[in-house]
Design a protein around this motif. Structure first.
Motif, PDB file in Angstrom:
ATOM      1  N   LYS A 305     -41.456 -11.965  17.316  1.00 50.34           N
ATOM      2  CA  LYS A 305     -42.094 -11.358  16.144  1.00 50.34           C
ATOM      3  C   LYS A 305     -41.465 -10.001  15.822  1.00 50.34           C
ATOM      4  CE  LYS A 305     -45.239 -14.502  15.282  1.00 50.34           C
ATOM      5  NZ  LYS A 305     -45.249 -15.274  14.014  1.00 50.34           N
ATOM      6  N   PHE A 306     -41.175  -9.216  16.845  1.00 50.13           N
ATOM      7  CA  PHE A 306     -40.524  -7.924  16.614  1.00 50.13           C
ATOM      8  C   PHE A 306     -39.180  -8.119  15.901  1.00 50.13           C
ATOM      9  CE2 PHE A 306     -42.493  -4.891  20.025  1.00 50.13           C
ATOM     10  CZ  PHE A 306     -43.663  -4.896  19.301  1.00 50.13           C
ATOM     11  N   SER A 307     -38.397  -9.079  16.398  1.00 51.65           N
ATOM     12  CA  SER A 307     -37.074  -9.332  15.801  1.00 51.65           C
ATOM     13  C   SER A 307     -37.200  -9.777  14.351  1.00 51.65           C
ATOM     14  CB  SER A 307     -36.339 -10.397  16.610  1.00 51.65           C
ATOM     15  OG  SER A 307     -36.122  -9.970  17.938  1.00 51.65           O
ATOM     16  N   GLU A 308     -38.161 -10.646  14.067  1.00 51.43           N
ATOM     17  CA  GLU A 308     -38.346 -11.124  12.701  1.00 51.43           C
ATOM     18  C   GLU A 308     -38.745  -9.991  11.763  1.00 51.43           C
ATOM     19  OE1 GLU A 308     -41.246 -14.196  13.016  1.00 51.43           O
ATOM     20  OE2 GLU A 308     -39.843 -15.686  13.846  1.00 51.43           O
ATOM     21  N   ILE A 309     -39.686  -9.139  12.203  1.00 48.44           N
ATOM     22  CA  ILE A 309     -40.144  -8.020  11.365  1.00 48.44           C
ATOM     23  C   ILE A 309     -39.005  -7.024  11.133  1.00 48.44           C
ATOM     24  CG2 ILE A 309     -41.702  -6.044  11.278  1.00 48.44           C
ATOM     25  CD1 ILE A 309     -43.731  -7.777  12.830  1.00 48.44           C
ATOM     26  N   GLU A 311     -35.751  -7.563  11.235  1.00 47.22           N
ATOM     27  CA  GLU A 311     -34.703  -8.145  10.393  1.00 47.22           C
ATOM     28  C   GLU A 311     -35.148  -8.215   8.932  1.00 47.22           C
ATOM     29  OE1 GLU A 311     -32.197 -12.334  10.046  1.00 47.22           O
ATOM     30  OE2 GLU A 311     -33.180 -11.785  11.932  1.00 47.22           O
ATOM     31  N   LYS A 312     -36.409  -8.492   8.685  1.00 51.92           N
ATOM     32  CA  LYS A 312     -36.896  -8.684   7.310  1.00 51.92           C
ATOM     33  C   LYS A 312     -37.253  -7.371   6.632  1.00 51.92           C
ATOM     34  CE  LYS A 312     -40.259 -11.403   4.677  1.00 51.92           C
ATOM     35  NZ  LYS A 312     -41.356 -12.408   4.759  1.00 51.92           N
ATOM     36  N   LEU A 318     -42.120  -1.227  12.169  1.00 48.94           N
ATOM     37  CA  LEU A 318     -42.763  -1.352  13.478  1.00 48.94           C
ATOM     38  C   LEU A 318     -43.290   0.004  13.930  1.00 48.94           C
ATOM     39  CD1 LEU A 318     -40.022  -3.551  15.173  1.00 48.94           C
ATOM     40  CD2 LEU A 318     -42.297  -4.322  14.468  1.00 48.94           C
ATOM     41  N   ALA A 319     -44.354  -0.009  14.694  1.00 44.62           N
ATOM     42  CA  ALA A 319     -44.925   1.235  15.233  1.00 44.62           C
ATOM     43  C   ALA A 319     -45.562   0.926  16.581  1.00 44.62           C
ATOM     44  CB  ALA A 319     -45.946   1.826  14.275  1.00 44.62           C
TER      45      ALA A 319
END
Length: 353
Positions: A305-309, A311-312, A318-319
């Motif tokens: 999920k971190f990678s998807e957020i 990249e998009k 992120l925080a």
């Protein structure tokens, strides 16, 4: 600091001139019993258990309050001294309900230890218990004033160490007891329940209610650790019986930062450890429902999920919010992960988590 030389039980002792006889004796590994004395508290000299004989003085003196002097000769175990100590303990035993079989402090009671040390086998005076009702108005601290010996340690701890000024001596003569304002029950007083009074009580007058019947003192294993409620780093002992934490204590000898003191959370806020609602495995929301998952699956999902957020929407989407309950090392790694691995400075900290 000037030094003086004195003799205690024939042993030559060199100590600081501002020390008391008791401090000099302990420095020389000479045992003098005490009840009202505690290293963290102001001296009161009230119980007279620590009396000693000083050559040249007609009366016995309280060693906890008597300053040393150059050339002083002290005797701590003469028959006169032991007779006086036995009388004090006999009177204390007669003035309360000291039934050790029914006491939570059995095994760690200083009055019990002193009676054994002095070889007291029977009650010299008739028992006259005050008949105070047991105070169970608070969920954390139980008061049984029938076991109170009026040493004043709890009063000095509350007023001089914690400076809460919640309790003091009340009434007179045989009706004397430790009281809150207007003699209210503990649960109705302005007590903040830090437990400082419990930690210095030498008898079973003040005990932890949560620990009652969950393990006798000699059955408990103490595990030293650091309190995680805030970032101060207070040192404490987890008292463990049968693999469960039954109470929390601390020791003034551990030194800084807390010197044996704890707040209400640090001393009594441990029931969450074994609470049945506490999460023991990670949970993942799957089709609207939470289900248990392994750490590998849960961490893999977070990383995905971190990678998807990132990249998009970019790294600043992120925080991270961390907690004072974590160690400094854990907080350092957390912020390093967000700044170095994720590429964002959106990191904050809250002591309430």
């Amino acid at each position: 600091m000037a030094q003086v030389k004195l003799k205690i039980d024939g042993k030559e002792v060199v100590t600081a001139s501002d020390n008391t006889i008791l401090m000099a004796a302990r420095q020389a590994k000479i045992h003098i019993p005490t009840l009202c004395y505690h290293p963290r508290l102001p001296i009161s000299g009230a119980c007279r258990v620590c009396v000693v004989e000083v050559e040249g003085r007609p009366a016995l003196v309280a060693s906890c309050a008597m300053p040393v002097a150059d050339g002083m000769v002290v005797h701590t175990k003469t028959e006169r001294v032991l007779r006086a100590r036995r009388l004090v303990v006999d009177l204390l035993l007669a003035g309360g309900d000291h039934n050790c079989l029914l006491c939570q402090s059995n095994g760690v009671c200083e009055l019990q230890e002193l009676a054994y040390e002095l070889g007291i086998e029977s009650f010299r005076f008739p028992i006259d218990s005050p008949g105070h009702p047991r105070d169970t108005s608070n969920a954390m601290i139980e008061r049984d004033l029938n076991k109170c010996i009026l040493c004043g340690r709890c009063v000095r701890a509350c007023n001089e160490v914690q400076v809460n000024e919640v309790i003091d001596f009340g009434f007179r003569g045989g009706k004397s007891k430790i009281v809150t304002a207007w003699d209210l029950p503990y649960g109705e007083s302005n007590c903040v329940f830090c437990g400082e009074c419990v930690s210095v009580c030498p008898t079973g007058a003040l005990t932890e209610r949560q620990a009652k019947f969950r393990g006798r003192p000699w059955e408990l294993k103490k595990v030293r650790t650091t309190c995680t409620y805030c970032g101060v780093g207070c040192q404490l002992d987890l008292n463990v019986a049968d693999g469960k934490v039954v109470k929390v204590t601390s020791d003034y000898r551990y030194g800084p930062p807390n010197f044996g003191s704890l707040c209400v959370k640090g001393r009594f806020g441990y029931d969450f450890i074994h609470h049945p609602d506490r999460l023991k495995t990670p949970l993942i929301r799957d089709k609207g429902e939470l289900r248990e998952a392994s750490w590998e699956e849960a961490l893999g999902l977070v990383a995905k999920k971190f990678s998807e957020i990132k990249e998009k929407h970019g790294p600043d989407a992120l925080a991270g919010l961390t907690s004072a309950r974590c160690t400094n090392e854990e907080n350092y790694l957390f912020q390093k992960f967000f700044r170095g691995a994720l590429g964002t400075n959106n990191v904050d900290h809250c002591a309430r988590l």
